[in-house]
Each structure stands twice: as C-alpha cells, then as structure tokens.
Design an enzyme around this catalytic site. Sequence first.
Site, PDB file in Angstrom:
ATOM      1  N   PRO A   1      47.423  38.327  72.179  1.00 29.11           N
ATOM      2  CG  PRO A   1      47.131  38.825  74.433  1.00 29.11           C
ATOM      3  CD  PRO A   1      46.606  37.958  73.340  1.00 29.11           C
ATOM      4  CD  GLU A   2      52.368  37.234  68.711  1.00 32.01           C
ATOM      5  OE1 GLU A   2      53.493  37.560  68.296  1.00 32.01           O
ATOM      6  OE2 GLU A   2      51.649  36.406  68.131  1.00 32.01           O
TER       7      GLU A   2
ATOM      8  NE  ARG B   1      41.117  31.137  74.613  1.00 29.81           N
ATOM      9  CZ  ARG B   1      41.576  31.151  73.372  1.00 29.81           C
ATOM     10  NH1 ARG B   1      42.231  30.120  72.902  1.00 29.81           N
ATOM     11  NH2 ARG B   1      41.389  32.183  72.606  1.00 29.81           N
TER      12      ARG B   1
ATOM     13  NE  ARG C   1      68.962  29.372  74.224  1.00 30.23           N
ATOM     14  CZ  ARG C   1      67.763  29.762  74.677  1.00 30.23           C
ATOM     15  NH1 ARG C   1      66.685  29.295  74.140  1.00 30.23           N
ATOM     16  NH2 ARG C   1      67.687  30.614  75.673  1.00 30.23           N
TER      17      ARG C   1
END
Length: 291
Positions: free
Chosen positions: A2-3, A118, A167
């Site tokens: 799931p995103e 999980r 970054r």
Amino acid sequence: MPELPEVEVVRAGLEPAVTGARVTSVTVFDERSLRRHDGPREDFIDRLTGIRMLAPERRGKFLWIPLSAPASALVVHLGMSGQVLLRDRDTDDPRTRIRLELEHPEHGPLRLNFVDQRIFGSMAIDRLVPTKDHPAQSVPSQVAHIARDPLDEGFDDEHFFAALARRRTGVKRALLDQTLVSGIGNIYADEALWAARVHYNEPTDALSRRAVSLLSEVRAVFARALAEGGTSFDTQYLQVNGESGYFARSLNAYGRQGLPCPRCGRPLVRERFMNRGSHFCAKCQPVRRAA
DNA sequence: CCTCGCTCCTGGTCGC
DNA sequence: TGCGACCAGGAGCGAG
C-alpha cells in the site's frame, strides 16, 4: 504494497461507514499490532470503547480517524500487508490482529477487522497536534514529522525542489524519504522514475529542471492508480470490503524485469538497491553524474 | 543535522 | 514429502 493511492482508497471507503459510528467493543488478538501505541492493550481498548468516530483523514501512507475524545485519533498504518476490512457481525478473516465492533446510526452494526500478515502495520491511539505550516490543521503526533504528500493542497512544489537539491543522495532514496515527500513507496517510485526517464541513483543535485517532470510524473502515477481504484461509493466499499484490498495496476517498470520497455523495447532491468528491487530501463534511464 | 544500514515480521515459493 | 533458505519492503532507530 500500500502506497498513497491504496491508502486513499481505504480512507475513502471507510468514510461513509465509520463517520459517526460508535465503537461498542475492541478485541486485540495480537499486541504486536499495537507497537506504535503508547501503552498496553488495556489502555488501547479503554480509550476506544464507547467512543465515536469522525471522518477519516490521510497524509502520505498514514491514515487516521479522529475520535470524539478531544484531540485524539485512531492512527492506522498498513505497513506492507495491512488491510482494513468492513464486515458484518458474523464474518471473520484469517490473520485479524485487531477487531472493532461499530454501531452506525444509519448502517447499523458493523465489524472492522484489521488484518495484517507481516505485522509491519499498526493501530494506535495518538493525540492530535497542530501542523507547523498550517496551525488550523492538526495531525497525530506520530505523523507530524512526515512531509505533506504531492496530492495535498498545502504541498509546496518550490520548497520540495529546493529541499531535493540540498540532498546529497540518490533520487530514489530521496523519493522514499517520507520526511521529504510522503506517500511514495517502492512501486510508484520506480514507475515515476521510469516515466521521467531518471536513473534511480542519480544524485538529487544533478536533476535540475528534470525534478519538475519527476514530481509531475509522481502525481500522474498516483492519479492513474486512484482512477483504477475507483471513485464511486460502491467501488470504494468493495475495495475496503474486498478480498485482496488492493486494486490491479498497469505498471510500466515495476516487476517487469526481462520484459520489453514499453517505450523503447529494450528489456527492463532489476537491481538490488536499498535492500529492495529497483526496476528500470538502462537505455531510457541512463546513469548520470552530478554536474 | 544528515546519511545510511540494520531490524522488525510472516507465509508463499523454490530447490535439494 | 519435508525442510531450510530466500524474498517481499515501510518506517524507526542508532551509528558515524
């Protein structure tokens, strides 16, 4: 996995069913699903039982249901394999870790099974805190460090581009960093990188203006997945009530190693990166170095 | 502060 | 047929 789109479909599907519903009982079958709850299972049960639920909200992959108890919410994270299944009173599901019995003023009794193979997902009661950039809005404290997602009206594109350029890392690592931009997981990261023709390990400070098309492709990938997930009440209910919980996707890169690139025909490649698979086209997404 | 690697988890699948 | 190894990866945490 799931995103953002999958979590949004769950949120939208839950909305008509849980908004205004009262929690009549709570059963915790596996306390590991309360890892993110600050307190023992008795505390979780006590704070939820008898309470009324408000309309569910979402940021990135985090979902929460504000509660009638002031400034508190039930936070749900699906992790790798979590599902929230709406059932009638008599239906059980394998691997149900937590069960809520609800009473909705219109829909009557309803059972909410939190299923998680999980156990990377969790439920927790958390306090709501104002967001820094928009104090009228509030989010659970454990969501406060998560960046807004690209579908959030408050998402600041220019701020994101500037933070991305600062970054000193590879672009996929940055896309997966939920404190920089939330909602993107391994599948949609690979899909957006493929669509924008960017190599997963390209330094973020080398992207320059292609960061604009990358963000645009992230949004496009999300929009397509959401469209596949359906927007009608019935469809959303089926997702939340469904067997798999996740809708089929049409993917261009993820999981397609060895198959031809839909754009150029060259076989797609899969490499290990960050302890997971990265799928890409070596021709369309060549390695570039910092300028 | 930033980056990065490790850990948590289970069940399906594969090879011997 | 049985069994061990391997694989999937979101997010938090601590080391450097």
